[in-house]
Motif scaffolding. Structure first.
Motif, PDB file in Angstrom:
ATOM      1  N   SER A 149       0.832  -1.202   0.000  1.00  0.00           N
ATOM      2  CA  SER A 149       0.000   0.000   0.000  1.00  0.00           C
ATOM      3  C   SER A 149       0.869   1.256   0.000  1.00  0.00           C
ATOM      4  N   THR A 150       0.431   2.265  -0.729  1.00  0.00           N
ATOM      5  CA  THR A 150       1.126   3.546  -0.720  1.00  0.00           C
ATOM      6  C   THR A 150       0.188   4.632  -1.220  1.00  0.00           C
ATOM      7  N   LYS A 151       0.443   5.855  -0.814  1.00  0.00           N
ATOM      8  CA  LYS A 151      -0.268   7.014  -1.351  1.00  0.00           C
ATOM      9  C   LYS A 151       0.778   7.968  -1.890  1.00  0.00           C
ATOM     10  N   LEU A 152       0.592   8.373  -3.144  1.00  0.00           N
ATOM     11  CA  LEU A 152       1.605   9.165  -3.821  1.00  0.00           C
ATOM     12  C   LEU A 152       1.499  10.649  -3.540  1.00  0.00           C
ATOM     13  N   GLN A 153       0.296  11.133  -3.267  1.00  0.00           N
ATOM     14  CA  GLN A 153       0.112  12.566  -3.102  1.00  0.00           C
ATOM     15  C   GLN A 153      -0.637  12.865  -1.818  1.00  0.00           C
ATOM     16  N   SER A 154      -0.337  14.008  -1.275  1.00  0.00           N
ATOM     17  CA  SER A 154      -1.001  14.449  -0.056  1.00  0.00           C
ATOM     18  C   SER A 154      -1.576  15.845  -0.276  1.00  0.00           C
ATOM     19  N   SER A 167      10.609   3.014  -2.138  1.00  0.00           N
ATOM     20  CA  SER A 167      10.802   3.638  -3.448  1.00  0.00           C
ATOM     21  C   SER A 167      12.163   4.291  -3.526  1.00  0.00           C
ATOM     22  N   ASP A 168      12.649   4.460  -4.755  1.00  0.00           N
ATOM     23  CA  ASP A 168      13.896   5.199  -4.934  1.00  0.00           C
ATOM     24  C   ASP A 168      13.750   6.641  -4.453  1.00  0.00           C
ATOM     25  N   TYR A 169      12.518   7.112  -4.296  1.00  0.00           N
ATOM     26  CA  TYR A 169      12.318   8.472  -3.787  1.00  0.00           C
ATOM     27  C   TYR A 169      12.785   8.619  -2.347  1.00  0.00           C
ATOM     28  N   ALA A 170      12.980   7.515  -1.653  1.00  0.00           N
ATOM     29  CA  ALA A 170      13.568   7.580  -0.314  1.00  0.00           C
ATOM     30  C   ALA A 170      15.035   8.001  -0.381  1.00  0.00           C
ATOM     31  N   LEU A 171      15.622   7.906  -1.574  1.00  0.00           N
ATOM     32  CA  LEU A 171      17.018   8.302  -1.776  1.00  0.00           C
ATOM     33  C   LEU A 171      17.149   9.658  -2.454  1.00  0.00           C
ATOM     34  N   ALA A 172      16.010  10.265  -2.805  1.00  0.00           N
ATOM     35  CA  ALA A 172      16.038  11.526  -3.549  1.00  0.00           C
ATOM     36  C   ALA A 172      16.628  12.645  -2.696  1.00  0.00           C
ATOM     37  N   GLU A 173      17.503  13.421  -3.298  1.00  0.00           N
ATOM     38  CA  GLU A 173      18.145  14.534  -2.595  1.00  0.00           C
ATOM     39  C   GLU A 173      17.678  15.891  -3.091  1.00  0.00           C
ATOM     40  N   ASP A 174      17.320  15.976  -4.355  1.00  0.00           N
ATOM     41  CA  ASP A 174      16.976  17.267  -4.960  1.00  0.00           C
ATOM     42  C   ASP A 174      15.534  17.673  -4.740  1.00  0.00           C
ATOM     43  N   ASN A 223       9.258  16.408  -1.617  1.00  0.00           N
ATOM     44  CA  ASN A 223       7.804  16.410  -1.570  1.00  0.00           C
ATOM     45  C   ASN A 223       7.333  15.492  -0.444  1.00  0.00           C
ATOM     46  N   GLU A 224       6.047  15.488  -0.185  1.00  0.00           N
ATOM     47  CA  GLU A 224       5.526  14.741   0.953  1.00  0.00           C
ATOM     48  C   GLU A 224       5.721  13.234   0.785  1.00  0.00           C
ATOM     49  N   TYR A 225       5.622  12.765  -0.448  1.00  0.00           N
ATOM     50  CA  TYR A 225       5.818  11.337  -0.690  1.00  0.00           C
ATOM     51  C   TYR A 225       7.238  10.916  -0.343  1.00  0.00           C
ATOM     52  N   SER A 226       8.208  11.672  -0.830  1.00  0.00           N
ATOM     53  CA  SER A 226       9.605  11.376  -0.544  1.00  0.00           C
ATOM     54  C   SER A 226       9.877  11.417   0.964  1.00  0.00           C
ATOM     55  N   ASP A 239      11.774  21.103 -14.661  1.00  0.00           N
ATOM     56  CA  ASP A 239      11.848  22.256 -13.768  1.00  0.00           C
ATOM     57  C   ASP A 239      12.151  21.858 -12.324  1.00  0.00           C
ATOM     58  N   LYS A 240      12.268  20.547 -12.070  1.00  0.00           N
ATOM     59  CA  LYS A 240      12.619  20.003 -10.749  1.00  0.00           C
ATOM     60  C   LYS A 240      11.555  20.226  -9.691  1.00  0.00           C
ATOM     61  N   ASN A 241      10.406  20.700 -10.067  1.00  0.00           N
ATOM     62  CA  ASN A 241       9.357  20.917  -9.077  1.00  0.00           C
ATOM     63  C   ASN A 241       8.774  19.608  -8.576  1.00  0.00           C
ATOM     64  N   ASP A 242       8.669  18.614  -9.447  1.00  0.00           N
ATOM     65  CA  ASP A 242       8.031  17.376  -9.026  1.00  0.00           C
ATOM     66  C   ASP A 242       8.792  16.129  -9.451  1.00  0.00           C
TER      67      ASP A 242
END
Length: 256
Positions: free
Chosen positions: A58-63, A93-100, A103-106, A220-223
């Motif tokens: 289970s996961t939710k991508l957006q808050s 998710s690889d978003y757990a490793l995101a540095e740039d 967002n709430e998901y990361s 644009d690196k926003n999302d």
């Protein structure tokens, strides 16, 4: 296979994984399809039936301000389940490793991982950009490509050229999960495809046989982070053998 319970069985990975189990004549599992909240979580479903492993897809991508259960789904519920499970598998998710990006998901994936790493019964499995079949409910880069492929009225697609992904073929991921369950692996692992590719180049491969134009746009690196560095863990490399060309071919065979 050990007796398991699957949370998130109505999602993209959950549906496919269950079908894979049934194809293999494996029936000793329970699927949790309804939405759950921390308040209503029935822990008896995990302990009274003597499940050996609990899989949490289970996961939710957006808050947003009205989304009260985002944090529960991504953090609180898996933490609670890990406390009462014999063996707990958390899909990260690889978003757990995101540095740039932050967002709430990361943020939620990073926090869940930090807490779950303290558990001696838990396997954290990070993955990235899962594809392999089309889901009507799931909105992703891959479903966007499929919709564009099928819509004759759309002639132009805008795709990031400077954003790179590591596509993970869903069959490989399911085989990897079987291994984790069978061996009752604990710790933190990366289970991802073998190759990096830009979204633009992936789109070109996917849409090569139809006369449509693909326009590149700058990120644009926003999302979306341009590049998240993630390599498959050594013990799991044996399962992630499907190359991008073969994966696209097999994906399209299922949806066309």
């Amino acid at each position: 296979m050990n007796k398991i319970v699957i949370f998130g069985s109505a999602g993209y990975l959950g549906k496919f994984y269950i079908n894979q189990l049934l194809d293999k004549q494996i029936f000793n599992f329970s699927a949790i399809v309804e939405k759950i909240s921390l308040k209503d979580l029935d822990v008896k479903k995990c302990i009274d039936r003597n499940f050996e492993s609990v899989l949490y897809f289970s996961t939710k991508l957006q808050s947003n301000k009205n989304d009260k259960d985002f944090y529960d789904v991504n953090v609180n519920i898996p933490i609670k389940l890990s406390e009462i499970s014999k063996h707990f598998v958390y899909l990260s998710s690889d978003y757990a490793l995101a540095e740039d990006i932050e967002n709430e998901y990361s943020k939620s994936k990073k926090e869940a991982e930090q807490l779950l790493k303290q558990k001696n019964n838990t396997c954290i499995l990070r993955t990235s950009s899962i594809y392999g079949y089309k889901s009507k409910k799931r909105k992703s880069f891959f479903s966007l490509l499929q919709d564009f492929y099928e819509d004759d009225s759309r002639k132009v697609l805008k795709v990031y050229k400077d954003s790179y992904i590591k596509p993970t073929f869903i069959d490989d991921l399911c085989n990897c999960i079987d291994f984790i369950v069978d061996k009752k692996l604990v710790g933190c692992y990366n289970g991802v495809g073998r190759e990096y590719i830009s979204r633009y180049d992936f789109a070109k491969k996917y849409l090569y046989e139809i006369a449509k134009e693909i326009i590149t746009i700058e990120n644009d690196k926003n999302d979306t982070q341009n590049f998240i560095e993630i390599e498959c863990s050594g013990i799991l490399k044996q399962f992630f053998l499907t190359g991008i060309d073969d994966g696209i071919k097999r994906h399209k065979e299922r949806v066309l």
